[in-house]
Design a protein around this motif. Structure first.
Motif, PDB file in Angstrom:
ATOM      1  N   LYS A 235       0.833  -1.207   0.000  1.00 52.82           N
ATOM      2  CA  LYS A 235       0.000   0.000   0.000  1.00 52.82           C
ATOM      3  C   LYS A 235       0.865   1.253   0.000  1.00 52.82           C
ATOM      4  CE  LYS A 235      -4.231   1.783   2.089  1.00 52.82           C
ATOM      5  NZ  LYS A 235      -5.007   1.582   0.856  1.00 52.82           N
ATOM      6  N   VAL A 236       2.021   1.172   0.660  1.00 50.26           N
ATOM      7  CA  VAL A 236       2.961   2.300   0.689  1.00 50.26           C
ATOM      8  C   VAL A 236       3.473   2.593  -0.723  1.00 50.26           C
ATOM      9  CG1 VAL A 236       5.190   3.098   1.561  1.00 50.26           C
ATOM     10  CG2 VAL A 236       3.662   1.801   3.057  1.00 50.26           C
ATOM     11  N   LEU A 237       3.565   1.530  -1.551  1.00 51.54           N
ATOM     12  CA  LEU A 237       4.023   1.699  -2.933  1.00 51.54           C
ATOM     13  C   LEU A 237       2.884   2.065  -3.876  1.00 51.54           C
ATOM     14  CD1 LEU A 237       6.459  -1.366  -3.296  1.00 51.54           C
ATOM     15  CD2 LEU A 237       7.015   0.988  -2.678  1.00 51.54           C
ATOM     16  N   GLY A 238       1.688   2.237  -3.304  1.00 57.04           N
ATOM     17  CA  GLY A 238       0.539   2.608  -4.130  1.00 57.04           C
ATOM     18  C   GLY A 238      -0.193   1.424  -4.725  1.00 57.04           C
ATOM     19  N   ILE A 239      -0.017   0.246  -4.117  1.00 58.45           N
ATOM     20  CA  ILE A 239      -0.677  -0.958  -4.608  1.00 58.45           C
ATOM     21  C   ILE A 239      -1.705  -1.430  -3.584  1.00 58.45           C
ATOM     22  CG2 ILE A 239      -0.376  -3.356  -5.318  1.00 58.45           C
ATOM     23  CD1 ILE A 239       2.469  -2.710  -6.117  1.00 58.45           C
ATOM     24  N   ASP A 240      -2.975  -1.407  -3.962  1.00 59.46           N
ATOM     25  CA  ASP A 240      -4.034  -1.940  -3.100  1.00 59.46           C
ATOM     26  C   ASP A 240      -4.218  -3.410  -3.426  1.00 59.46           C
ATOM     27  OD1 ASP A 240      -4.688   0.465  -1.737  1.00 59.46           O
ATOM     28  OD2 ASP A 240      -5.770   1.164  -3.514  1.00 59.46           O
ATOM     29  N   SER A 253       0.381  -3.215 -12.838  1.00 57.78           N
ATOM     30  CA  SER A 253      -0.554  -2.073 -12.775  1.00 57.78           C
ATOM     31  C   SER A 253       0.158  -0.763 -12.453  1.00 57.78           C
ATOM     32  CB  SER A 253      -1.649  -2.339 -11.727  1.00 57.78           C
ATOM     33  OG  SER A 253      -1.103  -2.316 -10.412  1.00 57.78           O
ATOM     34  N   ILE A 254       1.374  -0.876 -11.865  1.00 60.20           N
ATOM     35  CA  ILE A 254       2.146   0.344 -11.597  1.00 60.20           C
ATOM     36  C   ILE A 254       3.389   0.392 -12.489  1.00 60.20           C
ATOM     37  CG2 ILE A 254       1.328   0.555  -9.225  1.00 60.20           C
ATOM     38  CD1 ILE A 254       4.039  -0.575  -8.308  1.00 60.20           C
TER      39      ILE A 254
END
Length: 267
Positions: A235-240, A253-254
């Protein structure tokens, strides 16, 4: 001899062999495990099963085309209505089309029970990895002994001496695959012999394998942490993420590879 009968019998035998090889490929371990452990059933490895499956697929297609040719009139009769007029989209054709479409869409969209069947196959494949000792990193069998020793922090001269003491012929420029083949053992066995007297040292990110197949829970297990902890780090890396989500898809996705994400997580 009847070419029509030969065609039908060839179709039957091809179908039987394709079914058998298809089952073997369905339950076989991932390629990295198969090559590392020299996996075989009835004297054939995964590559041989894939080759046989492919060649018999071609034979089956040719036989099917001939079968259609020899049975063209009966097949046309299946598409005739009560007035004996050929109608492509008969009720039977519509049902056959729907069944085919359901299987295709269901498989591609991972809908149950198709997803359950695919997951069952993945579980079988992954179970082989638990049975065999894992490679220290992906495709280790393709590296020369010199490269391999460098990556796992083995002493090259000591490694050669250990192998020689076990009557295993090898030199530093041989790949582990070649050493295994020349001595009728697996690459896994070569590694096992070398690691008995030497400590393996390899980066965690390099030691992980099968990242493209595994979900978040499986990756967390490989990393030795709880699933919730990995989800929080992602989540810290922007991945839910959720436990059952495929790790590779989330990384893509990122715009990053699984290995890049693992390294960013600090492993």
């Amino acid at each position: 001899m009847s070419l029509k009968k030969i065609t039908s019998l060839t179709m039957l035998l091809s179908m039987i062999l394709m079914t058998y090889t298809g089952i073997m490929l369905f339950i076989s371990p991932p390629g990295r495990v198969a090559k590392w452990s020299n996996w075989e059933i009835l004297g054939l490895g995964k590559e041989e099963y894939a080759q046989v499956h492919s060649t018999f697929m071609v034979l089956f297609i040719v036989a099917t085309i001939l079968h259609i040719y020899y049975n063209w009139k009966p097949m046309l009769s299946y598409m005739k209505n009560k007035a004996k007029v050929v109608v492509v989209f008969t009720k039977e054709m519509a049902v056959a089309f729907v069944i085919t479409l359901v299987f295709l869409v269901g498989t591609l969209n991972e809908v149950s029970p198709f997803s359950t069947f695919i997951d069952f196959g993945e579980d079988i494949k992954n179970s082989w990895e638990q049975k065999y000792e894992k490679a220290p990193y992906s495709h280790a069998e393709l590296d020369t002994l010199e490269e391999f020793a460098l990556k796992v922090d083995f002493d090259l001269e000591k490694s050669l001496a250990i192998l020689k003491s076990k009557n295993i012929e090898a030199n530093e420029m041989d790949t582990l695959k070649d050493i295994a083949k020349n001595n009728n053992i697996s690459a896994q066995k070569v590694f096992s012999i070398l690691s008995e007297k030497q400590k393996v040292s390899v980066k965690k990110s390099d030691s992980l394998s099968g990242l493209g197949r595994k979900n978040i829970s499986q990756i967390a297990n490989d990393l030795g942490i709880e699933t919730e902890e990995l989800i929080a780090k992602l989540k810290v890396l922007g991945i839910d993420a959720k436990g059952e989500d495929k790790f590779k898809s989330l990384c893509e996705s990122i715009g990053k590879t699984p290995k890049e994400v693992i390294e960013e997580l600090g492993f």
